[in-house]
Write a protein that holds these residues in place. Structure first.
Motif, PDB file in Angstrom:
ATOM      1  N   THR A  68      49.655  21.523 -33.652  1.00  0.00           N
ATOM      2  CA  THR A  68      50.154  22.353 -32.555  1.00  0.00           C
ATOM      3  C   THR A  68      49.707  23.795 -32.727  1.00  0.00           C
ATOM      4  O   THR A  68      49.116  24.398 -31.822  1.00  0.00           O
ATOM      5  N   MET A  69      49.985  24.394 -33.901  1.00  0.00           N
ATOM      6  CA  MET A  69      49.578  25.771 -34.156  1.00  0.00           C
ATOM      7  C   MET A  69      48.173  25.845 -34.750  1.00  0.00           C
ATOM      8  O   MET A  69      47.476  26.843 -34.588  1.00  0.00           O
ATOM      9  N   THR A  70      47.731  24.784 -35.433  1.00  0.00           N
ATOM     10  CA  THR A  70      46.382  24.788 -35.994  1.00  0.00           C
ATOM     11  C   THR A  70      45.337  24.860 -34.886  1.00  0.00           C
ATOM     12  O   THR A  70      44.303  25.524 -35.035  1.00  0.00           O
ATOM     13  N   ASN A  71      45.599  24.184 -33.753  1.00  0.00           N
ATOM     14  CA  ASN A  71      44.686  24.278 -32.610  1.00  0.00           C
ATOM     15  C   ASN A  71      44.538  25.727 -32.135  1.00  0.00           C
ATOM     16  O   ASN A  71      43.445  26.182 -31.818  1.00  0.00           O
ATOM     17  N   ILE A 203      56.639  27.081 -41.372  1.00  0.00           N
ATOM     18  CA  ILE A 203      55.701  27.253 -42.490  1.00  0.00           C
ATOM     19  C   ILE A 203      54.463  28.015 -42.024  1.00  0.00           C
ATOM     20  O   ILE A 203      53.946  28.892 -42.738  1.00  0.00           O
ATOM     21  N   PHE A 204      53.998  27.707 -40.813  1.00  0.00           N
ATOM     22  CA  PHE A 204      52.837  28.425 -40.262  1.00  0.00           C
ATOM     23  C   PHE A 204      53.138  29.920 -40.161  1.00  0.00           C
ATOM     24  O   PHE A 204      52.304  30.761 -40.533  1.00  0.00           O
ATOM     25  N   LEU A 205      54.326  30.259 -39.676  1.00  0.00           N
ATOM     26  CA  LEU A 205      54.697  31.669 -39.537  1.00  0.00           C
ATOM     27  C   LEU A 205      54.791  32.363 -40.897  1.00  0.00           C
ATOM     28  O   LEU A 205      54.363  33.514 -41.047  1.00  0.00           O
ATOM     29  N   ASN A 303      48.901  40.399 -31.280  1.00  0.00           N
ATOM     30  CA  ASN A 303      49.843  39.508 -31.970  1.00  0.00           C
ATOM     31  C   ASN A 303      50.110  38.237 -31.170  1.00  0.00           C
ATOM     32  O   ASN A 303      51.188  37.651 -31.253  1.00  0.00           O
ATOM     33  N   ASN A 304      49.123  37.824 -30.379  1.00  0.00           N
ATOM     34  CA  ASN A 304      49.298  36.662 -29.511  1.00  0.00           C
ATOM     35  C   ASN A 304      49.607  35.391 -30.294  1.00  0.00           C
ATOM     36  O   ASN A 304      50.452  34.578 -29.892  1.00  0.00           O
ATOM     37  N   VAL A 305      48.931  35.190 -31.441  1.00  0.00           N
ATOM     38  CA  VAL A 305      49.152  33.983 -32.246  1.00  0.00           C
ATOM     39  C   VAL A 305      50.580  33.955 -32.782  1.00  0.00           C
ATOM     40  O   VAL A 305      51.273  32.933 -32.721  1.00  0.00           O
ATOM     41  N   ARG A 306      51.058  35.106 -33.296  1.00  0.00           N
ATOM     42  CA  ARG A 306      52.410  35.169 -33.822  1.00  0.00           C
ATOM     43  C   ARG A 306      53.449  34.954 -32.709  1.00  0.00           C
ATOM     44  O   ARG A 306      54.409  34.198 -32.892  1.00  0.00           O
ATOM     45  N   THR A 308      53.075  33.351 -29.893  1.00  0.00           N
ATOM     46  CA  THR A 308      53.027  31.945 -29.489  1.00  0.00           C
ATOM     47  C   THR A 308      53.798  31.070 -30.483  1.00  0.00           C
ATOM     48  O   THR A 308      54.570  30.182 -30.088  1.00  0.00           O
ATOM     49  N   ALA A 309      53.619  31.330 -31.777  1.00  0.00           N
ATOM     50  CA  ALA A 309      54.309  30.554 -32.813  1.00  0.00           C
ATOM     51  C   ALA A 309      55.822  30.757 -32.731  1.00  0.00           C
ATOM     52  O   ALA A 309      56.599  29.806 -32.903  1.00  0.00           O
ATOM     53  N   GLU A 310      56.257  31.975 -32.448  1.00  0.00           N
ATOM     54  CA  GLU A 310      57.695  32.251 -32.364  1.00  0.00           C
ATOM     55  C   GLU A 310      58.329  31.524 -31.177  1.00  0.00           C
ATOM     56  O   GLU A 310      59.415  30.949 -31.300  1.00  0.00           O
ATOM     57  N   TRP A 311      57.654  31.547 -30.039  1.00  0.00           N
ATOM     58  CA  TRP A 311      58.164  30.812 -28.879  1.00  0.00           C
ATOM     59  C   TRP A 311      58.107  29.299 -29.123  1.00  0.00           C
ATOM     60  O   TRP A 311      58.981  28.552 -28.684  1.00  0.00           O
ATOM     61  N   GLN A 312      57.072  28.864 -29.838  1.00  0.00           N
ATOM     62  CA  GLN A 312      56.957  27.449 -30.184  1.00  0.00           C
ATOM     63  C   GLN A 312      58.109  27.009 -31.088  1.00  0.00           C
ATOM     64  O   GLN A 312      58.652  25.911 -30.944  1.00  0.00           O
ATOM     65  N   LEU A 313      58.503  27.881 -32.003  1.00  0.00           N
ATOM     66  CA  LEU A 313      59.639  27.582 -32.884  1.00  0.00           C
ATOM     67  C   LEU A 313      60.926  27.448 -32.082  1.00  0.00           C
ATOM     68  O   LEU A 313      61.727  26.537 -32.326  1.00  0.00           O
ATOM     69  N   LEU A 314      61.127  28.326 -31.111  1.00  0.00           N
ATOM     70  CA  LEU A 314      62.312  28.236 -30.250  1.00  0.00           C
ATOM     71  C   LEU A 314      62.281  26.944 -29.441  1.00  0.00           C
ATOM     72  O   LEU A 314      63.306  26.264 -29.299  1.00  0.00           O
ATOM     73  N   LEU A 315      61.107  26.589 -28.942  1.00  0.00           N
ATOM     74  CA  LEU A 315      60.960  25.347 -28.177  1.00  0.00           C
ATOM     75  C   LEU A 315      61.357  24.141 -29.022  1.00  0.00           C
ATOM     76  O   LEU A 315      62.108  23.265 -28.574  1.00  0.00           O
ATOM     77  N   GLY A 316      60.874  24.110 -30.273  1.00  0.00           N
ATOM     78  CA  GLY A 316      61.218  23.004 -31.169  1.00  0.00           C
ATOM     79  C   GLY A 316      62.682  22.977 -31.524  1.00  0.00           C
ATOM     80  O   GLY A 316      63.295  21.907 -31.648  1.00  0.00           O
ATOM     81  N   ALA A 317      63.285  24.153 -31.663  1.00  0.00           N
ATOM     82  CA  ALA A 317      64.710  24.228 -32.002  1.00  0.00           C
ATOM     83  C   ALA A 317      65.576  23.719 -30.858  1.00  0.00           C
ATOM     84  O   ALA A 317      66.598  23.050 -31.085  1.00  0.00           O
ATOM     85  N   ILE A 318      65.194  24.015 -29.625  1.00  0.00           N
ATOM     86  CA  ILE A 318      65.955  23.539 -28.459  1.00  0.00           C
ATOM     87  C   ILE A 318      65.856  22.024 -28.345  1.00  0.00           C
ATOM     88  O   ILE A 318      66.817  21.348 -27.958  1.00  0.00           O
ATOM     89  N   ALA A 319      64.696  21.470 -28.706  1.00  0.00           N
ATOM     90  CA  ALA A 319      64.490  20.022 -28.582  1.00  0.00           C
ATOM     91  C   ALA A 319      65.229  19.226 -29.653  1.00  0.00           C
ATOM     92  O   ALA A 319      65.509  18.036 -29.474  1.00  0.00           O
TER      93      ALA A 319
END
Length: 504
Positions: A68-71, A203-205, A303-306, A308-319
Motif C-alpha cells: 500500500t505505502m511501498t507503491n 512501521i512505514f511512518l 510532505n505528500n508521502v508522510r 498520505t501515510a497518516e491518512w492511510q493509518l486513520l483509514l485502517g484504524a476506522i476499518a
C-alpha cells in the motif's frame, strides 16, 4: 442436496480393540456430562496453536498491506521507471503466489498434516522476505523483477497460511472452547489479518521518520525486512505443536473420494468460493491502492508521502473495529446474516462515495471516514465470516482442501480486481471503483443468501460424523486418521445414521 441430521456421539465398549471416534469429548452414559479426553500436552498444544495462528497471521496482514505505502514510495523514488505496469505486477505477484499456495498447502495440510504445512508456509514467508529486502538488478527494471519473484514466494507462504493456520485454529478452538469457537476464531485470524494494515503503515511512518523522505529506498527495504520477524517469532511454537485430535481421527490420506466430496459439498463450495471471489475483488484493490487513491486527494507538497501515510493509518484504524463487531454478532445474529449485513455496507457506502465523489473528495476527513466505514463493514461481514464459514462448513478430512480452494478463488478475484483497477479509473473515472463495489455488494448478498449454509457453531465432530456416514452410504470404506486414532471409516458410526443418509 439433503444432508443427514445431527448425530449423537456414541461411546464404544471399554473392551473394544478400536480407538474412539474423533471427538474432543466423550459423553458419559449415566449423566450425559462431557469429559475432556485430551492429554495435557494436547491441551497445551491447542492453546499455543490458537495464539501462534494469530501471531503468524499478523505477518499475512502485514504482507498483504505492505505494498500500500511501498507503491507510493517506489512511485516517488522512480517516477519514470515505476509505471502502472510494474506497480500492478509487483502487487499481483503476491496474489498469484497466494493462489498457488492456498491450493497446494490446502491439499498438503489434509494429506501430510497441519503441522508440516504450517512449517513450510513459515519458511516461505521468511525466505521471500529476505529476497525482497535484498532485491537488486543490473537495471532498475531488473530490480523490479526480482521484487516480483520475491513477493511471489512470500505470497505462496501467506496464501498457504490461510488453510494451514485457519484450519488449525478452528480445530484447536473447537477443542478448547466450543461455545465461543466462532468469536475466538475471528479474533485470532481476521483481527490480526486486519491489524496488519495499520501495523504496516505505522512501521512505514516510523522508518520514514528515521530515514527521511530522501532515502525512500532504505524505507521500503527495511519494511520488507521487518516482515520476516513476525513468522520467526512463532516458528519455535509451530515446531512443537501437535495435529488436532479431530485431524488425527478424521484425516483421509489414501484414496480420497473427491467425486463424493464434490457431490456432497458442491453447494457450500459455490457459496464460499463465490462470496470470497466477490469480496476480494472489492476489498483487495481498494486496500492495495487506497494510498494511491488518497495520494491523489491529499494536497501536493514536500510532505505528500508522510501525509498520505497518516491518512492511510486513520483509514485502517476506522476499518479495524468492524472485526470486533463481527466477532460479537456471529453467534447472536448468525454467520450467514452477519455476512449479508457486511456486504450491504459496500452497497450503501459504495453508492454514497461513488455518486458524490467530486463533492466528497473535497472534504478529505469525510471521504476517509466514509471510505473507512465501507471497509469496516466489509471486515465485519465477509471479512470475518468467510474464513469462519470455510472452516466450519467442511469435514476435517477435506477442510484444508475446501478452505484452500475457497480462499484461492477469493485471491483470483483479488488479482482480477487489482488488474482491472487502473483501467476502470482511466476509462470510467475514479468514482466507478466505488460504484462497482456497490454492485459487487449486491452480488455478495445474493450468493450468500442462496448458497452459504446457515451454521450455528455446532461441534465440528458432528460434521465429521455426517460426512463419514455419507461416505459409508455410498460404499466407501477406506481408512481414516493417523497415529493413535487411526481406524476404518465405519468404526464408531451408528448404522442408523448411515441409513438416514441413504434415505435423505
Amino acid at each position: 442436496m439433503a444432508e443427514a441430521g445431527a448425530s449423537e456421539v456414541v461411546l464404544q465398549d471399554s473392551n473394544s480393540k478400536h480407538p474412539q471416534p474423533h471427538t474432543t469429548t466423550e459423553v458419559g452414559s449415566d449423566t450425559g456430562s462431557t469429559v475432556d479426553t485430551r492429554t495435557a500436552r494436547q491441551k497445551l498444544s491447542d492453546i499455543f496453536t490458537i495464539f501462534a495462528s494469530g501471531a503468524a497471521l499478523i505477518s499475512d496482514g502485514y504482507q498483504n498491506n505492505l505494498m500500500t505505502m511501498t507503491n507510493v514510495a517506489l512511485r516517488k523514488e522512480y517516477p519514470k521507471q515505476y509505471t502502472s505496469y510494474y506497480s500492478t505486477a509487483v502487487s499481483n505477484a503476491l496474489l498469484v503466489g497466494e493462489v498457488i499456495g492456498q491450493v497446494i498447502v490446502g491439499l498438503t495440510c489434509d494429506y501430510l498434516g497441519r503441522k508440516f504445512a504450517i512449517i513450510v508456509t513459515t519458511l516461505m514467508i521468511i525466505i521471500g522476505g529476505i529476497l525482497a529486502t535484498a532485491a537488486s538488478g543490473t537495471t532498475i527494471h531488473g530490480m523490479f523483477w526480482m521484487l516480483i519473484v520475491a513477493r511471489g514466494i512470500v505470497g505462496f507462504g501467506t496464501g498457504g497460511e490461510y488453510p494451514a493456520s485457519s484450519t488449525s485454529a478452528s480445530e484447536a478452538a473447537n477443542e478448547q472452547n466450543l461455545k465461543q469457537r466462532g468469536p475466538l476464531f475471528i479474533l485470532v485470524t481476521n483481527l490480526p489479518l486486519s491489524a496488519g494494515g495499520p501495523i504496516a503503515v505505522s512501521i512505514f511512518l516510523i522508518v520514514l521518520s528515521a530515514a527521511g523522505q530522501n532515502h525512500l529506498g532504505t524505507v521500503w527495504r527495511v519494511c520488507m525486512g521487518i516482515g520476516c520477524l513476525f513468522p520467526l517469532s512463532v516458528f519455535y511454537f509451530r515446531m512443537k505443536m501437535l495435529n488436532s485430535k479431530l485431524y488425527r481421527r478424521g484425516a483421509i490420506k489414501k484414496r480420497v473420494p473427491y467425486t463424493l466430496v464434490l457431490r456432497y459439498y458442491w453447494k457450500r463450495l459455490l457459496g464460499t468460493c463465490g462470496a470470497w471471489f466477490v469480496y476480494d475483488f472489492i476489498t483487495f484493490p481498494n486496500g492495495v491502492f487506497s494510498a494511491t487513491i488518497l495520494s491523489g486527494v491529499v494536497k501536493k507538497g514536500p510532505n505528500n508521502v508522510r501525509s498520505t501515510a497518516e491518512w492511510q493509518l486513520l483509514l485502517g484504524a476506522i476499518a479495524l473495529p468492524g472485526v470486533a463487531v463481527g466477532a460479537y454478532l456471529c453467534n447472536r445474529l448468525g454467520r450467514k446474516n452477519t455476512m449479508m449485513l457486511g456486504f450491504s455496507g459496500y452497497l450503501v457506502f459504495g453508492l454514497i462515495i461513488g455518486c458524490a465523489y467530486e463533492q466528497i473528495t473535497k472534504i478529505l476527513p469525510l471521504f476517509v471516514i466514509f471510505y473507512g466505514l465501507m471497509q469496516s463493514l466489509g471486515n465485519m461481514g465477509p471479512g470475518d465470516m468467510l474464513g469462519l464459514l470455510s472452516s466450519e462448513s467442511y469435514a476435517t478430512a477435506v477442510r484444508g482442501t475446501c478452505y484452500g480452494i475457497s480462499a484461492a478463488l477469493g485471491k483470483t478475484g483479488a488479482a482480477i480486481g487489482t488488474q482491472a483497477f487502473t483501467p476502470i479509473q482511466i476509462h470510467l473515472g475514479k468514482r466507478w471503483t466505488f460504484i462497482i463495489a456497490a454492485i459487487c455488494g449486491v452480488a455478495g448478498i445474493l450468493v450468500t443468501y442462496f448458497f452459504v449454509p446457515d451454521l450455528k457453531g455446532d461441534d465440528l465432530a458432528q460434521e465429521d460424523e455426517r460426512f463419514r456416514a455419507y461416505l459409508l452410504s455410498k460404499g466407501w470404506h477406506g481408512e481414516m486418521g493417523e497415529d493413535d486414532l487411526k481406524a476404518l471409516a465405519d468404526e464408531g458410526v451408528p448404522q442408523a445414521m448411515v441409513e438416514d443418509v441413504k434415505r435423505a
